[in-house]
Design a protein around this motif. Structure first.
Motif, PDB file in Angstrom:
ATOM      1  N   VAL A  15       0.846  -1.200   0.000  1.00 18.10           N
ATOM      2  CA  VAL A  15       0.000   0.000   0.000  1.00 18.10           C
ATOM      3  C   VAL A  15       0.879   1.246   0.000  1.00 18.10           C
ATOM      4  CG1 VAL A  15      -1.697   1.338   1.311  1.00 18.10           C
ATOM      5  CG2 VAL A  15      -1.969  -1.135   1.073  1.00 18.10           C
ATOM      6  N   ARG A  16       1.947   1.226   0.794  1.00 16.44           N
ATOM      7  CA  ARG A  16       2.876   2.373   0.809  1.00 16.44           C
ATOM      8  C   ARG A  16       3.472   2.587  -0.586  1.00 16.44           C
ATOM      9  NH1 ARG A  16       5.024   0.030   6.149  1.00 16.44           N
ATOM     10  NH2 ARG A  16       3.735   1.117   7.676  1.00 16.44           N
ATOM     11  N   GLY A  17       3.841   1.488  -1.241  1.00 14.69           N
ATOM     12  CA  GLY A  17       4.376   1.593  -2.597  1.00 14.69           C
ATOM     13  C   GLY A  17       3.344   2.132  -3.569  1.00 14.69           C
ATOM     14  N   LEU A  18       2.105   1.704  -3.425  1.00 14.47           N
ATOM     15  CA  LEU A  18       1.030   2.203  -4.279  1.00 14.47           C
ATOM     16  C   LEU A  18       0.830   3.701  -4.082  1.00 14.47           C
ATOM     17  CD1 LEU A  18      -1.295   1.626  -6.273  1.00 14.47           C
ATOM     18  CD2 LEU A  18      -2.741   1.188  -4.273  1.00 14.47           C
ATOM     19  N   VAL A  19       0.877   4.142  -2.836  1.00 13.78           N
ATOM     20  CA  VAL A  19       0.734   5.575  -2.551  1.00 13.78           C
ATOM     21  C   VAL A  19       1.854   6.359  -3.237  1.00 13.78           C
ATOM     22  CG1 VAL A  19       0.856   7.313  -0.715  1.00 13.78           C
ATOM     23  CG2 VAL A  19      -0.551   5.262  -0.411  1.00 13.78           C
ATOM     24  N   ASN A  20       3.074   5.828  -3.192  1.00 12.85           N
ATOM     25  CA  ASN A  20       4.211   6.505  -3.821  1.00 12.85           C
ATOM     26  C   ASN A  20       4.164   6.443  -5.350  1.00 12.85           C
ATOM     27  OD1 ASN A  20       5.402   7.249  -1.382  1.00 12.85           O
ATOM     28  ND2 ASN A  20       6.582   5.362  -1.251  1.00 12.85           N
ATOM     29  N   ASP A  21       3.805   5.279  -5.896  1.00  7.99           N
ATOM     30  CA  ASP A  21       3.866   5.065  -7.346  1.00  7.99           C
ATOM     31  C   ASP A  21       2.598   5.473  -8.083  1.00  7.99           C
ATOM     32  OD1 ASP A  21       6.345   3.954  -6.892  1.00  7.99           O
ATOM     33  OD2 ASP A  21       5.682   1.880  -7.168  1.00  7.99           O
ATOM     34  N   GLY A  22       1.461   5.286  -7.451  1.00 11.55           N
ATOM     35  CA  GLY A  22       0.185   5.489  -8.132  1.00 11.55           C
ATOM     36  C   GLY A  22      -0.234   4.251  -8.900  1.00 11.55           C
ATOM     37  N   GLY A  23      -1.489   4.228  -9.290  1.00 13.58           N
ATOM     38  CA  GLY A  23      -2.044   3.066  -9.971  1.00 13.58           C
ATOM     39  C   GLY A  23      -1.510   2.859 -11.376  1.00 13.58           C
ATOM     40  N   SER A  24      -1.295   3.936 -12.117  1.00  9.74           N
ATOM     41  CA  SER A  24      -0.829   3.800 -13.508  1.00  9.74           C
ATOM     42  C   SER A  24       0.549   3.156 -13.572  1.00  9.74           C
ATOM     43  CB  SER A  24      -0.795   5.166 -14.195  1.00  9.74           C
ATOM     44  OG  SER A  24      -2.100   5.686 -14.294  1.00  9.74           O
ATOM     45  N   LYS A  25       1.437   3.527 -12.657  1.00  6.59           N
ATOM     46  CA  LYS A  25       2.771   2.917 -12.657  1.00  6.59           C
ATOM     47  C   LYS A  25       2.684   1.443 -12.297  1.00  6.59           C
ATOM     48  CE  LYS A  25       7.468   3.159 -10.947  1.00  6.59           C
ATOM     49  NZ  LYS A  25       8.435   3.832 -10.086  1.00  6.59           N
ATOM     50  N   ARG A  26       1.833   1.088 -11.324  1.00  2.00           N
ATOM     51  CA  ARG A  26       1.685  -0.322 -10.955  1.00  2.00           C
ATOM     52  C   ARG A  26       1.127  -1.117 -12.126  1.00  2.00           C
ATOM     53  NH1 ARG A  26       5.360  -1.109  -8.582  1.00  2.00           N
ATOM     54  NH2 ARG A  26       4.669  -3.247  -8.625  1.00  2.00           N
ATOM     55  N   GLU A  28       1.552  -0.465 -15.279  1.00  3.47           N
ATOM     56  CA  GLU A  28       2.631  -0.603 -16.268  1.00  3.47           C
ATOM     57  C   GLU A  28       3.611  -1.698 -15.862  1.00  3.47           C
ATOM     58  OE1 GLU A  28       4.689  -0.476 -19.599  1.00  3.47           O
ATOM     59  OE2 GLU A  28       2.767   0.508 -19.258  1.00  3.47           O
ATOM     60  N   VAL A  29       3.912  -1.783 -14.563  1.00  2.02           N
ATOM     61  CA  VAL A  29       4.785  -2.856 -14.072  1.00  2.02           C
ATOM     62  C   VAL A  29       4.159  -4.213 -14.380  1.00  2.02           C
ATOM     63  CG1 VAL A  29       5.683  -3.933 -11.955  1.00  2.02           C
ATOM     64  CG2 VAL A  29       5.918  -1.467 -12.311  1.00  2.02           C
ATOM     65  N   ILE A  30       2.864  -4.332 -14.186  1.00  2.00           N
ATOM     66  CA  ILE A  30       2.159  -5.581 -14.480  1.00  2.00           C
ATOM     67  C   ILE A  30       2.243  -5.898 -15.970  1.00  2.00           C
ATOM     68  CG2 ILE A  30      -0.122  -6.688 -14.547  1.00  2.00           C
ATOM     69  CD1 ILE A  30      -0.720  -4.973 -11.948  1.00  2.00           C
ATOM     70  N   HIS A  31       1.943  -4.912 -16.811  1.00  2.00           N
ATOM     71  CA  HIS A  31       2.015  -5.118 -18.270  1.00  2.00           C
ATOM     72  C   HIS A  31       3.406  -5.596 -18.680  1.00  2.00           C
ATOM     73  CE1 HIS A  31      -1.937  -3.540 -19.204  1.00  2.00           C
ATOM     74  NE2 HIS A  31      -1.677  -2.406 -18.586  1.00  2.00           N
ATOM     75  N   GLN A  32       4.442  -4.966 -18.146  1.00  2.00           N
ATOM     76  CA  GLN A  32       5.811  -5.330 -18.501  1.00  2.00           C
ATOM     77  C   GLN A  32       6.170  -6.737 -18.028  1.00  2.00           C
ATOM     78  OE1 GLN A  32       8.307  -2.195 -16.951  1.00  2.00           O
ATOM     79  NE2 GLN A  32       7.587  -0.713 -18.470  1.00  2.00           N
ATOM     80  N   ALA A  33       5.766  -7.096 -16.818  1.00  2.00           N
ATOM     81  CA  ALA A  33       6.082  -8.423 -16.292  1.00  2.00           C
ATOM     82  C   ALA A  33       5.407  -9.517 -17.118  1.00  2.00           C
ATOM     83  CB  ALA A  33       5.654  -8.521 -14.823  1.00  2.00           C
ATOM     84  N   VAL A  34       4.156  -9.300 -17.466  1.00  2.00           N
ATOM     85  CA  VAL A  34       3.421 -10.290 -18.258  1.00  2.00           C
ATOM     86  C   VAL A  34       4.027 -10.403 -19.659  1.00  2.00           C
ATOM     87  CG1 VAL A  34       1.181 -10.803 -19.320  1.00  2.00           C
ATOM     88  CG2 VAL A  34       1.300 -10.098 -16.915  1.00  2.00           C
ATOM     89  N   ALA A  35       4.343  -9.275 -20.275  1.00  2.00           N
ATOM     90  CA  ALA A  35       4.934  -9.288 -21.617  1.00  2.00           C
ATOM     91  C   ALA A  35       6.300  -9.970 -21.615  1.00  2.00           C
ATOM     92  CB  ALA A  35       5.043  -7.865 -22.149  1.00  2.00           C
ATOM     93  N   ALA A  36       7.074  -9.781 -20.557  1.00  2.00           N
ATOM     94  CA  ALA A  36       8.421 -10.348 -20.476  1.00  2.00           C
ATOM     95  C   ALA A  36       8.417 -11.873 -20.493  1.00  2.00           C
ATOM     96  CB  ALA A  36       9.135  -9.837 -19.232  1.00  2.00           C
ATOM     97  N   ILE A  37       7.301 -12.483 -20.091  1.00  2.00           N
ATOM     98  CA  ILE A  37       7.237 -13.948 -20.086  1.00  2.00           C
ATOM     99  C   ILE A  37       6.379 -14.470 -21.232  1.00  2.00           C
ATOM    100  CG2 ILE A  37       7.781 -14.262 -17.653  1.00  2.00           C
ATOM    101  CD1 ILE A  37       4.789 -14.503 -17.097  1.00  2.00           C
TER     102      ILE A  37
END
Length: 106
Positions: A15-26, A28-37
């Motif tokens: 939750v602390r990371g989400l507050v710092n990063d915001g939803g859009s960055k999270r 994008e991290v998901i999109h990149q992780a899924v695409a990488a595999i």
């Protein structure tokens, strides 16, 4: 490619990371992780229900799905579960598969 539903709940650190990063960055991290595999993200949603995030994605196979969840959980920040999803046509095929099964106690 098979579809999977990832349901995740943030830890306090998550939750602390989400507050710092915001939803859009999270997302994008998901999109990149899924695409990488070798997968493709269909949708990412945040919620206030039983789970904090819901992700629908296509992944090459169950082994790849397990690898994704293991990596996510090992990184910390969220507790994640993954569920294979079936199309209506796949359920149609399953219902046409005849087998014999005896319920316990029968």
């Amino acid at each position: 490619m098979p579809k999977f539903l990832l349901e995740s709940t943030f830890t306090i650190d998550g939750v602390r990371g989400l507050v710092n990063d915001g939803g859009s960055k999270r997302a994008e991290v998901i999109h990149q992780a899924v695409a990488a595999i070798g997968g493709r993200t269909e949708s990412v949603h945040f919620s206030f229900g039983k789970y904090d995030t819901y992700v629908v994605c296509e992944l090459p196979d169950h082994k790849t799905a397990a690898a994704l969840v293991i990596a996510i959980r090992a990184a910390g920040g969220v507790h994640t579960r993954i569920t294979p999803m079936l199309t209506p046509e796949e359920v149609d095929e399953a219902t046409q598969t005849k087998l014999t099964y005896q319920a316990p106690g029968k």
